[in-house]
Design a protein around this motif. Structure first.
Motif, PDB file in Angstrom:
ATOM      1  N   LEU A  61     -51.644  -0.814  30.771  1.00 48.51           N
ATOM      2  CA  LEU A  61     -52.645  -0.417  30.074  1.00 48.51           C
ATOM      3  C   LEU A  61     -53.282   1.002  30.474  1.00 48.51           C
ATOM      4  O   LEU A  61     -53.357   0.923  31.828  1.00 48.51           O
ATOM      5  CB  LEU A  61     -53.656  -1.338  29.774  1.00 48.51           C
ATOM      6  CG  LEU A  61     -53.355  -2.733  29.097  1.00 48.51           C
ATOM      7  CD1 LEU A  61     -54.555  -3.693  29.092  1.00 48.51           C
ATOM      8  CD2 LEU A  61     -52.701  -2.511  27.881  1.00 48.51           C
ATOM      9  N   TYR A  62     -53.522   1.862  29.518  1.00 43.26           N
ATOM     10  CA  TYR A  62     -54.130   3.037  30.020  1.00 43.26           C
ATOM     11  C   TYR A  62     -55.385   3.012  29.633  1.00 43.26           C
ATOM     12  O   TYR A  62     -55.884   2.852  28.299  1.00 43.26           O
ATOM     13  CB  TYR A  62     -53.526   3.984  29.455  1.00 43.26           C
ATOM     14  CG  TYR A  62     -51.982   4.184  29.741  1.00 43.26           C
ATOM     15  CD1 TYR A  62     -51.541   4.777  31.118  1.00 43.26           C
ATOM     16  CD2 TYR A  62     -51.000   3.848  29.047  1.00 43.26           C
ATOM     17  CE1 TYR A  62     -50.354   4.755  31.508  1.00 43.26           C
ATOM     18  CE2 TYR A  62     -49.565   3.963  29.192  1.00 43.26           C
ATOM     19  CZ  TYR A  62     -49.066   4.578  30.576  1.00 43.26           C
ATOM     20  OH  TYR A  62     -48.113   4.446  30.874  1.00 43.26           O
ATOM     21  N   VAL A  63     -56.759   3.067  30.515  1.00 46.35           N
ATOM     22  CA  VAL A  63     -58.108   3.284  30.416  1.00 46.35           C
ATOM     23  C   VAL A  63     -58.551   4.137  30.822  1.00 46.35           C
ATOM     24  O   VAL A  63     -58.370   4.649  32.148  1.00 46.35           O
ATOM     25  CB  VAL A  63     -58.570   1.744  30.834  1.00 46.35           C
ATOM     26  CG1 VAL A  63     -60.070   1.642  30.648  1.00 46.35           C
ATOM     27  CG2 VAL A  63     -57.572   0.529  30.252  1.00 46.35           C
ATOM     28  N   HIS A  70     -56.286   2.941  25.535  1.00 48.71           N
ATOM     29  CA  HIS A  70     -55.378   3.922  24.577  1.00 48.71           C
ATOM     30  C   HIS A  70     -54.297   2.711  24.022  1.00 48.71           C
ATOM     31  O   HIS A  70     -53.964   1.826  24.778  1.00 48.71           O
ATOM     32  CB  HIS A  70     -54.334   4.876  25.698  1.00 48.71           C
ATOM     33  CG  HIS A  70     -53.770   5.765  24.682  1.00 48.71           C
ATOM     34  ND1 HIS A  70     -52.615   5.572  24.265  1.00 48.71           N
ATOM     35  CD2 HIS A  70     -53.921   7.262  24.635  1.00 48.71           C
ATOM     36  CE1 HIS A  70     -52.084   6.858  23.694  1.00 48.71           C
ATOM     37  NE2 HIS A  70     -53.094   7.670  23.857  1.00 48.71           N
ATOM     38  N   GLU A  71     -53.922   3.008  22.969  1.00 52.31           N
ATOM     39  CA  GLU A  71     -52.989   2.172  22.198  1.00 52.31           C
ATOM     40  C   GLU A  71     -51.496   2.140  22.637  1.00 52.31           C
ATOM     41  O   GLU A  71     -50.864   1.097  22.488  1.00 52.31           O
ATOM     42  CB  GLU A  71     -53.113   2.567  20.666  1.00 52.31           C
ATOM     43  CG  GLU A  71     -52.416   3.836  20.385  1.00 52.31           C
ATOM     44  CD  GLU A  71     -52.488   4.105  18.905  1.00 52.31           C
ATOM     45  OE1 GLU A  71     -51.564   4.831  18.602  1.00 52.31           O
ATOM     46  OE2 GLU A  71     -53.539   3.786  18.521  1.00 52.31           O
ATOM     47  N   ASN A  72     -51.377   2.878  23.446  1.00 51.28           N
ATOM     48  CA  ASN A  72     -49.842   3.103  24.059  1.00 51.28           C
ATOM     49  C   ASN A  72     -49.583   2.757  25.492  1.00 51.28           C
ATOM     50  O   ASN A  72     -49.506   3.284  26.486  1.00 51.28           O
ATOM     51  CB  ASN A  72     -49.375   4.722  24.023  1.00 51.28           C
ATOM     52  CG  ASN A  72     -48.882   5.105  22.663  1.00 51.28           C
ATOM     53  OD1 ASN A  72     -48.820   4.223  21.637  1.00 51.28           O
ATOM     54  ND2 ASN A  72     -48.950   6.468  22.465  1.00 51.28           N
ATOM     55  N   GLY A  73     -49.921   1.328  25.535  1.00 51.47           N
ATOM     56  CA  GLY A  73     -49.310   0.647  26.527  1.00 51.47           C
ATOM     57  C   GLY A  73     -48.040   0.167  26.726  1.00 51.47           C
ATOM     58  O   GLY A  73     -47.370   0.274  25.629  1.00 51.47           O
ATOM     59  N   TYR A  74     -47.607  -0.765  27.647  1.00 58.79           N
ATOM     60  CA  TYR A  74     -46.316  -1.508  27.455  1.00 58.79           C
ATOM     61  C   TYR A  74     -46.203  -2.820  28.097  1.00 58.79           C
ATOM     62  O   TYR A  74     -47.200  -2.794  29.039  1.00 58.79           O
ATOM     63  CB  TYR A  74     -45.127  -0.447  27.742  1.00 58.79           C
ATOM     64  CG  TYR A  74     -45.178   0.146  29.166  1.00 58.79           C
ATOM     65  CD1 TYR A  74     -44.421  -0.592  30.365  1.00 58.79           C
ATOM     66  CD2 TYR A  74     -45.711   1.261  29.581  1.00 58.79           C
ATOM     67  CE1 TYR A  74     -44.534   0.051  31.627  1.00 58.79           C
ATOM     68  CE2 TYR A  74     -45.912   1.883  30.579  1.00 58.79           C
ATOM     69  CZ  TYR A  74     -45.475   1.332  31.758  1.00 58.79           C
ATOM     70  OH  TYR A  74     -45.250   1.873  33.038  1.00 58.79           O
TER      71      TYR A  74
END
Length: 86
Positions: free
Chosen positions: A13-15, A28-32
């Motif tokens: 996740l990107y925070v 951010h909505e673009n995690g994986y």
């Protein structure tokens, strides 16, 4: 551990933490979602069974579980949006 289709997973996740006091954080909505290459078990300590590292798992040539509308190959990840519908 968190398992999907019998395999260990972790989330990337990107925070952005804008402030600690008061706490302000944005995800951010673009995690994986990263997968271990082998089904989870405690019978051995094979790295491909316990680690979700892409470089370690690419060598085993086993892709993550299939997605309904995207192709995934060995060492690939699921985009985070597929986790919410799984």
């Amino acid at each position: 551990p968190l398992l999907i289709a019998g395999r260990k997973v972790d989330l990337r996740l990107y925070v952005l933490v804008r402030s600690a006091d008061p706490l302000q954080a944005y995800v951010h909505e673009n995690g994986y979602v990263r997968f271990a290459a082998m089904d989870y078990g405690t019978s051995d300590c094979a790295p491909q069974r316990h680690l979700t590292n892409n470089a370690v798992n690419r060598a085993l040539s086993r892709p993550p579980p299939p997605l309904p509308d995207a192709e995934v190959g060995p060492g690939d990840n699921w985009p985070l949006r597929y986790l919410w519908s799984h």
